[in-house]
Scaffold this active site. Structure first.
Site, PDB file in Angstrom:
ATOM      1  N   GLU A  69       0.863  -1.181   0.000  1.00  0.00           N
ATOM      2  CA  GLU A  69       0.000   0.000   0.000  1.00  0.00           C
ATOM      3  C   GLU A  69       0.898   1.228   0.000  1.00  0.00           C
ATOM      4  OE1 GLU A  69      -3.142   0.808   2.807  1.00  0.00           O
ATOM      5  OE2 GLU A  69      -3.760  -1.289   2.752  1.00  0.00           O
ATOM      6  N   ASP A  90      -6.191   8.769   9.051  1.00  0.00           N
ATOM      7  CA  ASP A  90      -4.827   8.541   9.520  1.00  0.00           C
ATOM      8  C   ASP A  90      -4.610   9.063  10.938  1.00  0.00           C
ATOM      9  OD1 ASP A  90      -4.148   7.416   7.092  1.00  0.00           O
ATOM     10  OD2 ASP A  90      -3.559   9.339   6.221  1.00  0.00           O
TER      11      ASP A  90
END
Length: 259
Positions: free
Chosen positions: A39, A50
């Protein structure tokens, strides 16, 4: 696509952290260490999913002037250097829309990118991107979170490539303990999909990797790896020191997947 790996190990790194050259070499080192899919995160100033560790990585990468276009252009260089595993771009919908949806998918496919994961794109709004990806032999990777059984079933049935199972609601980050509810969640997901299931968000040590491998087809490790990269920032920036830093990263990955 994933036949050679009994269990998926999917590392997440941020493009441009700490610099573009290091990103290419980190990707190659991760494949050598046993990664089955990579990824590649694109730094973004408003990263909804995040946690603080990856936010700091985004800051470092943005400081190094990394963009969505530049991140995608790293992939042909990785391929030319020998990267063979599938690569998924992790980015948010706003940068894609600014770039141009069709332009993004066409370029991504031509650069050797195998899939895209967009955490802030609800499945109800993903049809156009999904159709473009299918037309260019790419996979739109779905995230499924522990919400209602109806929604889990809806997402699981539409998923392609591998299904990214979010271990708990919230943002990414290193967690000492996983939510006990994750086990029932994974059992529910498994009832509704035939593609590989990989668990992410909070997987940070060998014990957690081993445990999640018992309930899924593999794991995604992001924050724990990005934390290691951040600690090695200066060595990774220095071409003379980089080889030792890359070995440290490979040793860390091996410690996660060798159990």
């Amino acid at each position: 696509m994933y036949e050679k790996h009994e269990k998926l190990f999917i590392p997440f790194i941020t493009a441009g952290d700490p610099c573009a050259d290091a990103t290419i070499e980190i990707a190659l080192a991760l494949e050598e260490a046993g990664a089955s899919v990579l990824e590649l995160g694109v730094p973004y100033s408003d990263p909804l999913a995040d946690g603080p560790i990856i936010q700091e990585a985004s800051k470092r990468a943005l400081k190094a002037e990394m963009t969505l276009g530049k991140a995608m252009k790293l992939v042909p260089e990785m391929r030319n250097r020998g990267l063979t595993i599938p690569l998924v771009i992790f980015t948010y919908i706003n940068p894609i829309l600014q770039y141009g949806l069709e332009k993004f998918v066409k370029e991504a496919a031509s650069f050797g990118i195998d899939g895209v994961l967009v955490p802030d794109l609800p499945i109800e709004e993903s049809l156009e991107l999904k159709m473009l990806c299918e037309a260019h032999d790419m996979e739109l990777i779905c995230l499924v979170a522990p919400t209602s059984k109806e929604r889990i079933e809806k997402i699981a049935k539409q998923a392609k490539g591998f299904l990214y199972c979010v271990s708990s609601l919230g943002v990414t980050g290193v967690r000492d303990e996983l939510n006990p509810a994750v086990y029932e969640f994974l059992k529910t997901v498994k009832k509704h999909t035939s593609i590989p299931m990989a668990v992410g968000f909070g997987i940070s040590n060998a014990e957690q990797v081993k445990l999640m491998n018992e309930f899924s087809d593999g794991v995604v490790v992001g924050s724990a790896l990005v934390r290691e990269i951040g600690a090695l920032e200066n060595q990774l920036k220095d071409p003379k020191e980089r080889i030792n830093a890359l070995q440290t990263i490979k040793t860390f990955v091996s410690s996660l997947i060798s159990s």
